[in-house]
Structure formats: C-alpha cells, structure tokens
Design a protein around this motif. Structure first.
Motif: not given
Length: 589
Positions: A321-327
């Motif tokens: 989905l494109g989330y950054e790792e922390d997100q």
C-alpha cells in the motif's frame, strides 16, 4: 394488432360479432368499393383476429387482395397519404433513430426526419400504439403514411440490416472471442421481465463487453458513459485521471444505457430517476469482477458510471500500500489492540476502503467476530459479516451499530461516520472493549479530531476512544521502465518545495520525471498511497481535553515525529517513486 370489421379503428383488438353489427371502417370501404363481398371480409377478419395479425397483412399474405389494393384503399379511407416505397432510397432514411425491435414489432419504417418530426411508413395509420411507442422512444412528433405490405417488409429488412452494419462499423471491429464468452452472473432482468441478448443486440453487447474488459486490463477504477446533445463519450479513470477511450454515435445512447441497465438488473423503462445496480462479470472459474452501477438522468440522456470492484485489491497486503515502515508499524500496533477506534480519512477515491479492508483481512481469524456496516458493500470478504445500508427501510449506520453490539462483536467496521448519533455509538463501542474502524471526510489527521468535537462528541470521549488516525491520498507511480532523472533542479527550488524538512540532505535528493512508453500511461503505472499517521498520545489527549485546535494538535504531533501528507509525498518523490509534479497535484500546503 388485429383489425375487426365492427370498429372504425382497424387497429382495435376487439373481436367482431358479425351477426348483429354492421361493417365499419376499412372492411366497409372494401365492400363498398366492390373489392370484397361481405362474407369474405367477415371471414378474413375473424381469421386475422385468431392469428393475431393486422387485417391488412392477412389480406395480402393470403392472396385475397394485392398489397397495392389494400394500401391505397386504407389511405383513402383514413385520409392519410399513400407512399410508394419503390421511390425510396434506403440510404436516405434516418439511421439508428428507432430501436429495431420496435420497428419489427409494429411493422414501421422511418422515412424522413424534418423539423423534429419523424415520418414513418405503416400499414395501419390508426394504430395509436405504434405512434405512441415510437414517439416515447425518440421524443419527437410522429406522422404516418400508408405503404404496401410486401414492399414494407422487404424495405424494413434491408433498413435493419444496414442499420446494424452501420452500428458495427461505428463501434469498431471487435475480433477477440473473449468478448462473447464473458459471463454475467444471475438472470438479467428488467422489472419483472427476463431479458436476453439476441442477434439484433450483438454489436452493442460486444462493444460493452469490450469496454468492461479493457477497463479491467488497464486497471481502471471507474467507467463513465456520458451522453451529450451531439456526441457521446466513454471515459476510464485510470490511476485517478479520466481519459477518453471511445466516442460511439450519439444516437446509440439509449441502446447503450439499456444494455448496461439490463446487465445490472435495473428497470430499463425508468429514465427519470437515478438507479443503482450491480454487475458481476465472471472472467474465469477463479476470478470474478464486480461493477457498482449508477445511472443519472441528464439533459440528453442517462449518464452511467461503473465503479470497478476487484476483490484482489483487498488482498494486496499492507506492504503493497505504500506505508513507510514507522507508519506501518503504528497501524499494525493499533490493529492488535483489543479496543479503541481507528479512523481513516481522505476525499472520495483516496483509497480509504482498501486501507480498511486490508486491516480487516489482517484481523480476520476464526477467533474473532467481525461485522461491517457499509453503504454500499464494495468487496465481498469471506468470514466477515457485511451489512449493506438500506435507509428506505430504516437500516442506517446507527441502527446497524446497535444491532452489532447485541451480536457479541470483537471488531466493528463502520463505512462512514456521518452524524453525531453514529459517532456516539461508535465511540461507545470503542470504550466498551471493541475495536472500531471507520472513515471520515477531512483533509488531515489533526483536523479529524476537531471534526469529531465540532460534531458534538464530548472531548473526553474523543480523547479516550480514538487511538489512531490515518489521512491518505493516492499518487501515480512513475513507470519503472521509462522514468528518467530530473536534472538541473536548483537547491532553492527544493527548499521552496519543502525538501529541507526531510531527514535527507538536499544533495542526495534524486527526483525523477515521467517519460512514457508502451508499458505505461504517459509515464505512470499504478498508484501508491501517501499517508500521515497520527497516534493519539497522552500529550495529544491532554490537548483535546483542554479544547485545543487542530494546529495545536499538529504541532504536538510533529514533536513526536509525525509527518504530514506533504512530507510523506516529498519523501516518495525523493526516492524516485513519484514525480514532483504528482506530489504537487495530490498535496498542497
């Protein structure tokens, strides 16, 4: 239609009682002109009634009178012009203006169209059903002339054949056999009548099937069928951008709308009110695509929009989905909490549904009871109790939520929080040991909290129930095959765009630009999510309790490492995933 001899209107369906009623109308005229005797016309009328065909047609088919004798007498009797079809050039007839089935049913041939008045050739000028049906379909005045039966039948066959050839040519040559093998689940119905496609509909059926398949192959999310006064267009929304893909003739508007309404089980006779339907297209034994269909009456016909609902989009997994790792870690952490509320916010078409369904798929285990209230249900999920809203019978989000709380739930998903009542019940569920997922229409994560307060939800309830807010947009990905570095971008431009707020030195920012190749659409292929993920920390809860606004919440969140949508988009641009132009299109300071 039948033509009994007891009535002046030869199109009447009432049977004749020859024993006590004098001849009237055409039968009387035929007897008075010495073309037939009374016994013959009575016998012919009775036989035509039993065969359920017009008297004029029966007289010609049985060889009792010539087609010319019947037509000329009919014209004289009712004061209607007689027209010799030998003088007609079929190519000059108005094409594709009346449905072929209607013409065959009433034995009518369009001859000319002048000043918004259609002239048709018929056997019976008193048959008001013919005139009214054609007038209703085309929306113009209709006038009749009498023609000979044998010539009408031959000319009508030629006209319809030429008409269908013109339609096929106008819609293009469709050679892929797959277009005809597409299956639509269920019986296609219109009102109470089952409808099946026949040979007359073949060009339209194949054209619609081709469009649906093309849209699926291109990865489109929506298909727009749009009628205008002098034109008609079909557009696909691909990667969030509408693009024209076809321009069929404007006079096919009604037939295209009818085909789509038949496929989605709508009432094809209702053209004045919006309708909702659904198409399930089975591409193979293992794959089926759903289309959510909506019609809208416009000035020049019905605009129809199809939303493509691909079940595989809900099974992509959170990594796609494109989330950054922390997100991603924040989302997963809150999904695994036993209670609380997760809100996903953004405009229509920003991917909120996919984010929610992805979370539901992660939570969908045999140990949990999951229930969703949706309007409408977009994607069917095995193992989840999905309830579609029906305001007509009083089934609203709030009513569904009340029922859920009596169904021993673990996780509840509410399609959208639209009012205070739904918000209060959702928050109550989140405070009493349930995990609640829902959506709101706000521009950013901090604004979502103040939106709840403005709706009338007490600050204490907001601070103690909401655990995570995700605001999102969708941006077009650069094509991996043809993208190329964007050169000579001055540092001051990068600073103006906001790249200095990232944890990336400006000299390491590598922007790319769209080029375009045969593997993509104008340099872009697919979409990626842009997110801002806000966890409601104790400090943010305190601001909410103290009546703080979205600006204060945002400032506190940034101190805790929160990235805005703009910063998330810039980060993806710096990584070469999206272009700077796309960053500016989907995010604005």
């Amino acid at each position: 239609m039948v033509f009994p001899v007891t009535h002046l209107n030869i199109g009447s369906n009432h049977p004749m009682n020859a024993s006590n009623t004098a001849l009237n109308g055409l039968p009387k005229r035929l007897v008075n002109d010495a073309l037939l005797d009374e016994a013959t016309i009575i016998k012919a009328s009775s036989a035509a009634t039993k065969a359920n065909i017009p008297l004029t047609q029966y007289l010609v088919e049985e060889g009792i009178l010539s087609a010319y004798q019947v037509a000329s007498t009919t014209a004289q009797e009712f004061g209607v012009p007689f027209f010799d079809l030998n003088c007609l050039n079929i190519d000059s007839c108005p094409k594709k203006i009346v449905d072929a089935k209607l013409l065959q049913k009433h034995l009518a041939l369009p001859l000319s169209l002048r000043s918004n008045r259609l002239q048709i050739g018929v056997l019976d000028p008193t048959n008001h059903h013919t005139i009214n049906d054609i007038r209703f379909q085309i929306g113009t005045s209709v006038e009749t002339v009498v023609v000979e039966y044998d010539k009408l039948k031959a000319s009508l066959d030629t006209y319809i054949q030429a008409n269908e050839e013109d339609i096929g040519a106008a819609l293009g040559t469709l050679e892929d056999a797959q277009f005809d093998s597409v299956e639509v689940d269920g019986t296609e119905k219109s009102g109470d009548q089952a409808i099946t496609a026949d040979e007359d509909d073949a060009p339209i059926v194949r054209f619609v099937n081709k469009l649906l398949l093309d849209a699926i192959k291109r990865g489109a999310s929506d298909i727009h069928f749009e009628p205008y006064e002098m034109s008609y267009r079909v557009r696909f929304r691909t990667d969030g951008i509408l693009e024209e893909v076809a321009k069929p003739p404007a006079n096919l508007s009604t037939r295209l709308a009818a085909r789509l309404k038949v496929m989605s089980r709508m009432d094809i006779s209702e053209r004045r009110m919006p309708q909702d339907g659904r198409i399930k297209m089975r591409l193979s034994e293992r794959r089926a695509i759903d289309f959510r269909v909506n019609t809208l009456p416009t000035q020049y016909g019905e605009k129809i929009v199809l939303r493509i609902l691909d079940p595989t989009s809900a099974q992509l997994g959170i990594d796609a989905l494109g989330y950054e790792e922390d997100q991603k870690e924040a989302y997963l952490r809150n999904l695994n909490q036993p209670q609380g509320m997760i809100l996903v916010t953004g405009p229509t078409g920003s991917g909120k549904t996919v984010s929610l369904y992805t979370g539901l798929n992660i939570l969908n285990t045999p140990e949990r009871n999951l229930s969703t209230a949706e309007d409408p249900i977009e994607i069917n999920l095995e193992g989840i109790n999905q309830v579609g809203m029906n305001p007509k019978v009083g089934l609203t989000f709030s009513e569904a939520l009340r029922a859920f709380l009596r169904q021993d739930p673990d996780i509840i998903m509410v399609g959208e929080i639209r009012d205070l009542e739904t918000a209060e019940i959702s928050i109550k569920a989140a405070q009493t040991g349930h995990l609640v997922l829902s959506t709101l229409h706000t521009n950013s994560a901090p604004e979502t909290l103040t939106r709840l307060l403005n709706m009338g939800v007490p600050a204490f309830n907001v601070a103690t129930s909401v655990s995570l807010i995700i605001a999102q947009r969708l941006a077009r990905r650069l094509c991996k095959v043809c993208k190329e570095p964007a050169r000579d971008i001055p540092d001051n431009i990068l600073v103006e765009e906001g790249f200095e707020t990232l944890d990336i030195p400006l000299e390491k920012v590598e922007l790319h630009q769209a080029v375009g190749c045969n593997k993509c659409a104008h340099g872009y292929k697919g979409r990626v999510g842009i997110y801002e993920v806000l966890e409601v920390s104790p400090a943010i809860s305190k601001i909410i309790m103290e009546g703080g606004n979205s600006l204060e919440i945002s400032q506190q969140a940034k101190q805790e490492g929160f990235r805005t949508l703009r910063q998330s988009a810039l980060k993806k641009a710096a990584e070469g995933i999206i272009s700077l132009e796309e960053t500016n299109r989907v995010t604005r300071d």
